[in-house]
Scaffold this active site. Structure first.
Site, short mmCIF file in Angstrom:
data_model
loop_
_atom_site.label_atom_id
_atom_site.label_comp_id
_atom_site.label_asym_id
_atom_site.label_seq_id
_atom_site.Cartn_x
_atom_site.Cartn_y
_atom_site.Cartn_z
N HIS A 150 0.83 -1.20 0.00
CA HIS A 150 0.00 0.00 0.00
C HIS A 150 0.87 1.26 0.00
CE1 HIS A 150 -3.37 -2.53 1.96
NE2 HIS A 150 -3.76 -2.23 0.73
N CYS A 165 -2.16 1.55 9.55
CA CYS A 165 -2.95 0.43 9.05
C CYS A 165 -3.99 -0.04 10.07
CB CYS A 165 -2.04 -0.74 8.70
SG CYS A 165 -0.96 -0.46 7.29
#
Length: 286
Positions: A182, A276
């Site tokens: 990501h 996250c």
């Protein structure tokens, strides 16, 4: 414990660094590397996850958030979803809307329904993004700019769909090396002028764009592996970061940031850290 939204308050997030007031998390009660879905997991697959330790570290993090005055909403963990601790991936808040992600990995698809159920119970404004592929770890907002990583989890077509929903925003596609999962594993915004970055993940074009917009703090290869970019800003120059990332933490302190160190070393074995593990719902401008 689940905390309901107060009727007088609405969902709102315009940046990664305004004062964090409310956030969604999920205890890693069933966390495991059951299907390798990123390079970090590949490194730790044989060792796997100590669930008791991961849960204890997560509880310490939640306690630290609450000590900072942040309201924490805890989604119920489900044994079907070993990656459920990473609540940032299942949605992202821009202004007064929570956008629901469309997950790429089959073992994560059902997580979004748990978030959706909670948002419905709160009568919160949400926007599904069907027929796309997009995950919240690739979406980084800064006022009128929204950076979206082009990765193995987020597609070009989804970025155009997001542009259609946010016509007033400058939605920017940021390609990077897909092995880093990501965008928030290699880039993160700390303030209107400061950002963390891992330069080898980007081509020259993207590096030039980001370095012109921000005074970038470069993260080393070693501290990228321990997710040095994946800090969580909670406002007023306060940042959650891992104790092991000594260079990152030193650079932040040199620039006047208060670094709150919490050990998430067991959780990061699955490829995610503080950013996250949190889905912000409300941030107030500093």
């Amino acid at each position: 414990m689940s905390i309901a939204l107060k009727p007088t308050e609405s969902i709102r997030c315009q940046s990664e660094y305004d004062s964090l007031a409310r956030v969604i998390v999920c205890e890693p009660q069933y966390m495991s590397i059951s299907e390798v879905i990123n390079e970090t997991q590949r490194h730790y697959a044989a060792e796997n996850i100590n669930r008791s330790l991961a849960s204890a570290q997560h509880k310490e993090f939640v306690h630290a958030l609450r000590n900072q005055g942040v309201e924490v909403v805890e989604l119920p963990p489900d044994h079907q979803y070993p990656e459920q601790v990473f609540t940032r991936d299942i949605g992202f808040t821009i202004d007064s809307t929570v956008f629901l992600s469309t997950m790429e990995s089959s073992i994560r698809k059902g997580e979004v329904e748990i978030l959706k159920k909670w948002l419905i119970s709160q009568k919160a404004t949400m926007q599904p993004l069907p027929d796309t592929k997009i995950e919240g770890g690739d979406v980084i907002a800064d006022r009128d700019n929204v950076f979206v990583g082009v990765s193995g989890r987020t597609s070009d077509i989804s970025i155009q769909t997001l542009r259609n929903h946010l016509p007033e925003k400058n939605v920017m596609a940021i390609p990077f090396d897909k092995k880093y999962l990501h965008l928030d594993c290699v880039f993160n915004i700390l303030s209107p002028r400061k950002a963390l970055i891992y330069p080898p993940a980007f081509q020259e074009k993207e590096l030039n764009i980001l370095s012109k917009m921000y005074d970038t703090i470069e993260v080393s290869k070693e501290e990228q592996f321990t997710l040095g970019t994946n800090v969580l800003s909670i406002g007023n120059k306060k940042v959650f970061s891992l104790p092991v990332n000594k260079k990152v933490n030193s650079q932040l302190r040199e620039r006047g940031y208060e670094v709150i160190e919490v050990d998430l070393s067991e959780i990061i074995k699955s490829g995610g850290s503080f950013r996250c593990c949190t889905l912000p719902l409300v941030r107030y401008a500093n």
